[in-house]
Design an enzyme around this catalytic site. Structure first.
Site, PDB file in Angstrom:
ATOM      1  N   CYS A  82      47.374  47.425  -3.244  1.00  0.00           N
ATOM      2  CA  CYS A  82      46.349  48.465  -3.084  1.00  0.00           C
ATOM      3  C   CYS A  82      45.558  48.741  -4.346  1.00  0.00           C
ATOM      4  CB  CYS A  82      46.998  49.771  -2.613  1.00  0.00           C
ATOM      5  SG  CYS A  82      48.115  49.565  -1.234  1.00  0.00           S
TER       6      CYS A  82
ATOM      7  N   HIS B  52      44.252  58.688  -5.943  1.00  0.00           N
ATOM      8  CA  HIS B  52      44.493  57.597  -4.990  1.00  0.00           C
ATOM      9  C   HIS B  52      44.493  58.176  -3.582  1.00  0.00           C
ATOM     10  CE1 HIS B  52      45.849  53.668  -3.737  1.00  0.00           C
ATOM     11  NE2 HIS B  52      46.881  54.206  -3.086  1.00  0.00           N
TER      12      HIS B  52
ATOM     13  N   HIS C  29      41.388  53.822   3.587  1.00  0.00           N
ATOM     14  CA  HIS C  29      42.036  53.126   2.471  1.00  0.00           C
ATOM     15  C   HIS C  29      41.642  51.652   2.536  1.00  0.00           C
ATOM     16  CE1 HIS C  29      44.677  51.669  -0.452  1.00  0.00           C
ATOM     17  NE2 HIS C  29      45.870  52.010   0.037  1.00  0.00           N
TER      18      HIS C  29
ATOM     19  N   HIS D 267      22.571   5.152 -18.811  1.00  0.00           N
ATOM     20  CA  HIS D 267      21.397   4.448 -18.278  1.00  0.00           C
ATOM     21  C   HIS D 267      21.061   5.140 -16.962  1.00  0.00           C
ATOM     22  CE1 HIS D 267      19.548   1.195 -15.835  1.00  0.00           C
ATOM     23  NE2 HIS D 267      19.041   0.781 -16.981  1.00  0.00           N
TER      24      HIS D 267
ATOM     25  N   ASP E 194      21.704  -3.740 -24.182  1.00  0.00           N
ATOM     26  CA  ASP E 194      20.512  -3.039 -23.702  1.00  0.00           C
ATOM     27  C   ASP E 194      19.528  -2.789 -24.837  1.00  0.00           C
ATOM     28  OD1 ASP E 194      19.312  -1.735 -21.306  1.00  0.00           O
ATOM     29  OD2 ASP E 194      21.397  -1.648 -20.716  1.00  0.00           O
TER      30      ASP E 194
END
Length: 1771
Positions: free
Chosen positions: A575, A711, A754, A1358, A1547
């Protein structure tokens, strides 16, 4: 006597200062003093104070650990020594002397340190005229100052003083107990060990005591003795029983006035009791030895017994003297007074100042003596205690852990129709109880409810509090398909929605400020159940069962949607989940883990099991109504839905961010009810302890709390225990609240039930609204009478339950403080202290007369809704500030693709604009989904300049002014006059300044304007400058520094003034083309100065020449306008200065490589290289024609600009805009910076509005930042959602009838994997799965996973079309690696010869999947029948988890060769290659060939096709002419992966060919792209070495057979030798519209090749990757989605066509109507994600016979795109 100051230097001022440390507490409110010191210790200015308190606490903890158990057990756990003030009973018990000593020394030194940290300039203890005095423990405090060189030293020395005070108290207690024992746990007020007798002499008292002692035979240790005396009183001490007897029996003492002192710890000042041994027991410790080695006494301290300074040479001696003084010596304050007087007489100061905590009797006596003895002398006292109560408004936390936490945004979905916070407040204010019967969309209450409790799994209650239609959700907004939305828990969905709304109200914009950096934002949500997953989606488990149902995905989904990098927590503490989550978020903010937290709680009830279980556990009420908090009949709670989101930041960040602060969390804490009778039972003691802890840490007095939100579940035990803890702490009977301090209590559960996991944050939200509304709403939980267990004396305690609405207004100078309390059924307690937010005062004014206001949305429906809400807000708030409105809508809101924006100057304009928008909203089109348009800057020439300008920005925009002043200073430093007078409005507009000033002013204005635009995020991708404007353009492009730019402009203007005659030449604007003018000029003289457009030409010449040509042209009907310029640029008038100017430019300026393309009106082309712009260029640009028209055409032709480019003209008036529109007639947008005759801000805001609507991402925060202190974030209406109800209904009653056994299935263990042979284990060849060697023959099969990190990184190095692509260089490394491996296997003792990777042919590219969690394997098979043939065959295949490998997608051969033969064969070719390289160099120098820096080359490559990572970017420079180029290459030294020949090496030396094919203007790259399917040979005679320097050369030539195919040989040179070659490299040209199709990843590693059924595709594909269309196999199960989607009857597509059936299938799978599939709808926004794409692709194959790639919706991102493709190929 009269006091005469000593004579000395005239005007000399000498001060003697005495600081007095008392033996009395300096404040009557010791707890209040401790709280204030604690709060000050959190301030950044008080880090020494904080360190002192920390060190003192550690010292006392060490001492407590040494105590005997009986004493140790008396002390409570303590976080700080200041904690002891909360236990007043301890100051009367066995350790009372220790506690008092610790507290007194702590508060004295803490106050002293804090005072001088607050006022450091007053700290002067270096002077020789400084003295200290003290009494009792005060002497120890004085010693800390005496021994410290600096204030910081007091923290260290002071902690040892506190330790010594504690040890002294323990010693005194031990010794005194031997004289008169007492119980450890004494009750009530103990007897005193000292009494004071006023108005009596010491002699008389001593004489009487001597008589008594001589006659009674009292032992020495039991005698009463004089412990202190002065002229006004005498203090006697002794065992309490003997003292009481003395004052009862002795006539002398009984008949006199006397009173006892609060001395409960034992005897001091008793030389007959204590010895030197006792002194050493206190002082001689290891910490003291260390201290004594580090510090020495510096400031004298008066001894209270002798009046002279303690004679100590070391710290140990000083402390021994002081402890001895306290234990054995009689206090004689008169001696201290005399000692001070003696020192005054010796020093003869001008002033005597006494620094005290507060005025006390000893100080009165001292000052009286000084004023009596020393006439005419200035003596003053200074109290430092008042500082403590001073609370600085500008307090800055010392570190994040000391910060307050601001709540800056809130949103909710709560029962009672509370779909926003205002509606929730209505529920509270009206005192509504919104319970109802469980609605049918949850479950059938008739079958699942049994009030008798006899039926299995049934609920005992039919009631709850519920959200209306929790399934409502705007799925496309959050990029979710209807199918995913339906399967996703509504708690997750509503958390997303409320998080967005809370962030929206908080003014959140990503990365706007440091606190809103996405890397520093976390999400924290409380959730305690998974009802929807357990019941609703569990009926038909489908694709999103886990991701949509498991609670961890709730906050994770928020992080993912908003791209937050911070933590995401789902917290379950039953809770108290959501309030514990708030504490967790606070902790994250306090420890610096996050800077912003999105916090909340969720609860949506759909599972009847939870109702049944809570009923069986007696948690739930059976009585109708929400929670009956404090009612006599309360029998349990009423369950409730709820979803709430809050946004939290540290207070200082919220203030810096200009947020609206709804409330401030001062403290939050959690503990556990460990001593409760059961785990679910509350415990008042634990709750009270938690309250005290959180209040202490927050520095709050419990009486300052005016409201506690309890509460309040409505249970008999819980309500009583909670109320008891509240009354004990906040409204006790012992220290009562004053009448003006009423305490109210309430409980929101009485209204909305609640909410379990959301309960705590619901209570917090209620209090935030109470603070906002200044009202305490009525409590509605007591339906009958109050619970009889609740204390009857609430009124007596000034504690009230508000049965009616109560006012709760702010009080000036005092904040409203509330506490929110929350329990957990699992035993936890969480409390939060909340304070109202600070009031923010606006400072300054916003001088801007025009403001941009915008509205946006992700859909047309929402756009209309947002527009309606906004209009309603304006109607409700007619006086709203346009400044605030602009700031809120532009700088503090997200901007979506449907955008409306306008610049307005008053409310009337805004209303008219709103009306216009309302009329046109249905036809509104969104901005492009492809991203913001490119921006180009066009810099105006001199013709736009005024003679004298008044640029308002100079006066109203600080950054612009600063930039202009900086540029002006640069100009003046180079000898030029200030140009500010030409722009600041100090001269009339027709005032003519010198050309130097005028041209510098224009250039400076352009630079400042450009920098301003760039600061707003409007950054150019290309620039062009017209005439004089080219200087600023070159600066923005990075070619010229600001200083060199101004130098070149100013020097040229000086040369004009020196060598040319003003007015002798003239310029003429003609509305005609150059050819038209040439045709009719009839020999008349003129020069073409500017070609601005197709029919916009400027001529120049002598005044007479221009007059002649003008008259002639006008007679032919051409419009001519003479331009008012002092000099005719681009004409013969400039000839006298050109040589000199070129020399000046050569020596005086440095020309840098451009970082942006430059459109050159001089050359009629686009400049990319670093060679073109030089001194010669500047000369030519001054003299030759400005061909603006040709330059723009070239830029358009080579795609440097296109129709989408947004043009911003930089200058004082728009001129180039017309030229641009006439040349590039389809250009969408051109905007000015300034406009002549129009206020600057009006122009800028209109331009910004247009750019914003075009999709440019303007930095609106930067736009408003200079004026932000005058701007306020408005609480505008939140986003208008395009909601639909996504809900899976729980059907039947299986939750009731289900059995109690569960089925389980076992997965068979997969077969053991055979041990594989070892292999090369490189990044490309990862494992050998099969190999066989038979004599000279071999067959090897290897498999590699593209998802392996090194290989995946190589593929993404690439990148094409945003995808990682396996480049041909990776295939080459595979070939070289396997060639080496096979050769070594067959010839183990032979060196591997050189290898030629030949005949590479790639039929299908290999594109990395986006899902990197699953393997993506490919297989290469290498075979040879005889290794002596020196040939290997290689084939590449894709491999999947199930089924055989695909057909080969690539093949190649390896030839083993002699490298020396290659070198010999290349030698004759070398001079030819070098000759071509030299020829290209010459062409580049002549400006014919293009020269590119490496960075520019790769940027162009990336813009065209391939985006290379850094390791691949070996080319340092490129020279290219048409299809021929060479490049200088340096290979990277960065290492990553294991390779035979690193792909990025290959490359780097070879991809020059690809650069030519995709960048050269010899090929139409706007409509096409080129890729390579392979080559004939690849040979390297020498290895490629990291860091090696090479040169590559290639010329590509179209083939005769097919002009779309090009061939070339790439030569690699090193040290004037050809060391490598890629022969016969092939490139094929493809239409650019196929780019998405070729380069998109397959989205499933189980993909199989689609053969024969795909639409036409290229027959050869790129080794650098053309993707294959793939189909996928996946199994899906569809949840109940209600009615199947309907096909739109009005659709122009034949309902029986493949296209219509395909769209219907998409709609069905996504769970939407076909009518939702409008042509402009983007699949990604409809929630068609990668997972769904795979499902739909499989459905297409199964039901339609259409085989497509899983990337279908990436290739065709909109419904219209897909429909067009289907109609084209399947009609």
């Amino acid at each position: 006597m009269d006091f005469t100051p000593s004579t000395g230097t005239p005007g000399e001022f000498r001060r003697m200062k005495l600081t007095y440390f008392t033996n009395e507490f300096p404040s009557d409110d010791l707890p209040g003093l401790a709280r204030q010191l604690h709060l000050h210790s959190k301030d950044r200015r008080h880090h020494i104070l904080a360190r002192f308190l920390q060190d003192a606490t550690l010292a006392i903890r060490e001492e407590v650990a040494q105590l005997p158990p009986a004493l140790k057990d008396l002390l409570p756990p303590f976080e700080s020594v200041l904690t002891f003030v909360e236990y007043p009973e301890m100051r009367k018990g066995p350790l009372c002397g220790s506690i008092d000593g610790v507290l007194l020394s702590t508060v004295e030194l803490a106050t002293f340190i804090g005072y001088f940290e607050e006022f450091p300039e007053t700290y002067d203890f270096e002077s020789a005229h400084t003295y200290l005095a003290g009494l009792g423990i005060g002497l120890l405090s004085a010693a800390a100052v005496s021994l410290s060189r600096t204030l910081a030293d007091i923290a260290y020395v002071g902690s040892e003083v506190v330790r010594m005070a504690f040890r002294l108290g323990v010693l005194v207690d031990n010794v005194s107990e031997q004289l008169q024992p007492r119980e450890l746990a004494s009750h009530g007020t103990p007897d005193s060990w000292a009494y004071v007798l006023p108005n009596v002499t010491r002699e008389a008292v001593q004489q009487e005591l001597d008589v008594i002692h001589s006659g009674e035979g009292i032992p020495e240790t039991g005698k009463i003795f004089v412990s202190a005396f002065s002229q006004s009183s005498v203090t006697v001490s002794g065992p309490p029983s003997r003292l009481k007897d003395l004052f009862r029996t002795s006539d002398f003492f009984r008949d006199r006035r006397f009173f006892s002192l609060p001395v409960f710890g034992g005897l001091c000042h008793a030389k007959h009791i204590y010895t030197e041994t006792h002194v050493q027991q206190v002082v001689r410790t290891k910490p003291m030895d260390m201290l004594s080695a580090r510090v020495l006494p510096r400031i004298p301290i008066f001894s209270p017994s002798s009046g002279s300074p303690f004679p100590a040479a070391t710290a140990t001696e000083l402390f021994e003297g002081i402890i001895s003084e306290i234990l054995t010596q009689v206090i004689q304050w008169d001696n201290v007074i005399q000692g001070a007087l003696d020192q005054i007489n010796i020093l003869s100061p001008s002033e005597f100042q006494v620094l005290v905590f507060r005025i006390s009797l000893p100080i009165h006596d001292l000052m009286a003596a000084v004023n009596t003895e020393l006439k005419g002398f200035q003596a003053t006292t200074k109290e430092i205690m008042p500082w403590v109560s001073h609370t600085a408004k500008d307090r800055i936390p010392r570190e994040p852990s000391q910060s307050k936490i601001a709540i800056v945004g809130m949103s909710c979905r709560l029962p009672g129709g509370a779909t926003n916070t205002e509606k929730f407040w209505d529920v509270l204010e009206q005192g509504l109880d919104v319970y109802r019967t469980i609605p049918p969309d949850r479950f059938d209450v008739n079958t699942h409810y049994d009030p008798a409790g006899k039926r299995v799994n049934a609920s005992h209650t039919p009631y709850g509090c519920f959200i209306e239609e929790p399934g409502l959700f705007d799925a496309p907004f959050f990029n979710m398909s209807p199918r995913e939305a339906q399967q996703t828990d509504p708690m997750q969905r509503l958390a997303l929605v409320t998080a967005y709304e809370a962030l929206e109200r908080a003014g959140y914009v990503p990365n706007r400020t440091p606190a809103t950096n996405k890397h520093r934002i976390g999400t924290f949500y409380g959730q305690a159940s998974d009802d929807y997953r357990e019941v609703n989606t569990a009926q038909d488990v489908d694709t999103y069962f886990i991701t949509g149902g498991c609670r961890a995905f709730g906050p994770g989904r928020i992080n993912y949607f908003f791209k937050f990098w911070g933590p995401s927590y789902s917290i379950d503490t039953a809770c108290s989940s959501s309030l514990a989550t708030v504490e967790a978020a606070c902790t994250s903010l306090w420890n610096g883990s996050t800077d912003t937290a999105v916090v909340g709680g969720v609860n949506v009830l759909t599972n009847s099991d939870a109702f049944a279980g809570l009923s069986r556990g007696h948690f739930l009420s059976k009585i109708p109504g929400a929670c009956k908090t404090w009612d006599c009949n309360a029998d349990g709670y009423c369950r409730a839905d709820g979803v709430i989101s809050l946004v939290m930041k540290r207070l200082e960040d919220a203030q810096a961010d200009n947020d609206n602060i709804l409330g401030v969390i001062l403290g939050a804490a959690t503990n556990h009810s460990a001593d409760a009778v059961s785990i679910t039972h509350p415990h008042a003691g634990a709750q009270a302890h938690l309250f005290r802890d959180v209040l202490r840490n927050a520095g709050v007095d419990s009486h300052d709390v005016s409201y506690v939100e309890l509460h309040g579940t409505g249970t008999q035990a819980g309500d009583f225990e909670e109320m008891k803890s509240v009354t004990d702490v906040f409204a006790p009977l012992t220290k009562r609240r004053s009448p003006n301090q009423p305490l109210y209590v309430g409980a929101v559960k009485a209204n909305v039930g609640h909410g379990e996991a959301v309960a705590g944050v619901t209570a917090l939200l209620k209090v935030l609204l109470m603070l906002q509304k200044s009202v305490i709403p009525p409590h509605v939980g007591i339906k009958n009478s109050i619970n009889p267990q609740i204390p009857k004396d609430l009124d007596k305690r000034n504690l009230h339950i508000p049965y009616e609405k109560q006012s709760w207004k702010s009080t000036p100078g005092k904040s409203r403080i509330a506490v929110v309390n929350n329990f957990s059924a699992a035993g936890g307690n969480t409390s939060v202290v909340l304070e109202e937010g600070p009031v923010t005062e606006l400072t300054g004014v916003d001088p801007r007369p025009s403001h941009v206001v915008a509205i946006s949305a992700k859909s047309k429906v929402s756009l209309k809704g947002n527009l309606e809400r906004f209009a309603a807000y304006i109607d409700t708030n007619p006086g709203v500030s346009l400044s605030h409105l602009s700031y809120t809508t532009m700088a503090r809101r997200h901007h979506h693709n449907h955008r409306l924006a306008a610049a307005v100057s008053d409310a009337e304009q805004l209303k008219k604009q709103l009306t216009s928008w309302m009329q046109s909203v249905e036809s509104h089109r969104p901005i492009s989904a492809t991203g913001p348009p490119p921006v180009a800057f066009a810099f105006t020439g001199q013709g736009a300049s005024y003679k004298s300008m008044n640029v308002e920005l100079f006066h109203t925009l600080p950054s612009f002014r600063e930039q202009m002043m900086h540029l002006d200073a640069l100009a003046q430093q180079q000898g030029f006059p200030s140009f500010i007078p030409a722009i600041d409005g100090s001269h009339p507009q027709d005032h003519a300044h010198s050309q130097v000033v005028t041209q510098l002013a224009l250039t400076g204005t352009q630079i400042a304007l450009a920098k301003y635009w760039m600061s707003l995020g409007v950054r150019p991708e290309v620039v062009v400058g017209h005439s004089l404007g080219e200087f600023a353009a070159l600066h923005i492009a990075g070619v010229l520094s600001a200083g060199d730019t101004l130098f070149l402009v100013g020097r040229r203007a000086q040369l004009l003034e020196q060598h040319c005659v003003q007015g002798s030449y003239q310029m003429l604007a003609v509305r005609a083309s150059v050819s038209q003018i040439e045709e009719i000029a009839d020999g008349r003289l003129y020069e073409v100065a500017c070609i601005n457009g197709p029919k916009e030409t400027v001529l120049s010449g002598t005044r007479q020449e221009i007059r002649n040509i003008a008259e002639h042209l006008m007679t032919k009907g051409y419009k001519c306008t003479a331009l008012e310029v002092a000099f005719a640029g681009h004409s013969a008038q400039l000839d006298p200065i050109l040589d000199t100017y070129e020399q000046i430019a050569t020596k005086g300026a440095i020309f840098h490589p451009p970082n942006l393309p430059i459109i050159s009106p001089l050359l009629g082309k686009v400049i990319f290289d670093d060679k073109t712009v030089n001194a010669t260029y500047m000369r030519r640009a001054s003299r030759e024609t400005v061909n603006f028209h040709a330059a723009l055409e070239t830029a358009q032709r080579i795609s440097t600009v296109d129709d989408t480019t947004a043009w911003v003209e930089i200058g004082p008036h728009p001129v180039c805009m017309g030229f641009i529109r006439s040349t590039l007639q389809s250009t969408a947008l051109t905007v000015p910076s300034l406009r002549r005759g129009e206020e600057s801000w009006v122009t800028i805001t209109r331009s910004l509005s247009s750019l914003h609507c075009a999709g440019v991402e303007v930095h609106w925060n930067e736009f408003h930042r200079p004026f932000e202190q005058a701007l306020r974030l408005l609480d505008l209406p939140t986003y208008s959602w395009n909601d639909k109800n996504y809900w899976i209904q729980y059907n039947g009653d299986w939750a009731l009838t289900k059995g109690n056994t569960f089925y389980s299935s076992q997965q068979q263990n997969s077969a053991a994997v055979d041990e594989l042979p070892s292999g090369p284990r490189t990044s490309t060849v990862q494992k050998i799965v099969e190999e066989s060697f038979d004599g000279r023959a071999a067959r090897v099969v290897m498999q590699s996973d593209l998802m392996q990190s090194d290989l995946l990184e190589a593929a993404y190095g690439h990148k094409m079309n945003g995808c990682g692509v396996v480049t041909s260089s990776i295939h080459a490394d595979v070939g070289f690696t396997l060639g080496q491996y096979v050769y070594k296997k067959l010839n183990p003792n032979t060196k591997v010869p050189a290898m030629n990777m030949a005949s590479l042919e790639v039929l299908k590219g290999l594109v990395a999947n986006k899902n990197t969690d699953k393997p993506q394997r490919f297989q290469v098979t290498v075979t040879t029948t005889d290794i002596n043939s020196r040939i290997l065959q290689l084939e590449w295949r894709n491999v999947h988890a199930h089924g055989p490998a695909e057909e080969p997608f690539a093949s190649a051969k390896i030839y083993y060769c002699d490298a020396s033969e290659w070198l010999l064969s290349w030698r004759p070719t070398l001079h030819l290659v070098q000759g071509r390289i030299q020829a290209l160099e010459r062409l580049a120098e002549a400006g014919i060939a293009n020269r590119f820096s490496g960075r520019m080359a790769y940027n162009l490559f990336a813009n065209s096709l391939v985006d290379y990572a850094g390791k691949y970017r070996g080319m340092q420079s490129v020279v290219m002419h048409e299809l021929e180029a060479f490049a200088d290459v340096t290979l990277t030294v960065e290492k990553a992966g294991t390779w035979t020949v690193p792909p990025y090496f290959i490359d780097s030396v070879a991809h020059l060919a690809g650069f030519i094919m995709n960048v050269s203007d010899a090929i139409d790259n706007q409509k096409n792209f080129c890729v390579t399917p392979g080559w004939n040979s690849m040979r390297f005679a020498a290895p490629l070495v990291a860091g090696g320097r090479y040169r590559s050369y290639v010329k590509m030539i179209p083939t005769v057979e097919d002009d779309s195919v090009y061939l070339g040989d790439v030569y690699i040179l090193q040290n004037d030798m050809i060391i490598g070659m890629v022969g016969g490299i092939k490139f094929r040209r493809y239409p650019r519209l196929l780019l998405n199709r070729f380069f998109s990843p397959s989205d499933d590693s189980t993909a199989k090749t689609a053969a024969g059924e795909t639409p036409p595709a290229p027959t050869t594909t790129a080794a650098t990757a053309i993707t294959a269309a793939t189909s996928t196999t996946s199994t899906t199960s569809t949840a109940s989605t209600g009615q199947p989607p309907k096909v739109d009857e009005t659709s122009p597509v034949d309902s029986n066509s493949t296209a219509a059936r395909a769209l219907a299938l998409v709609a069905k799978e996504a769970g939407m109507e076909v009518t939702d599939l409008q042509d402009d709808a983007i699949f990604a926004n409809l929630g068609v994600d990668s997972l769904m794409s795979l499902v739909i692709a499989e459905k297409f194959r199964e039901e339609l016979g259409v085989v497509v790639a899983g990337s279908l919706f990436l290739e065709y991102p909109t419904v219209g795109d897909l429909k067009s493709w289907l109609l084209e190929y399947y009609s």
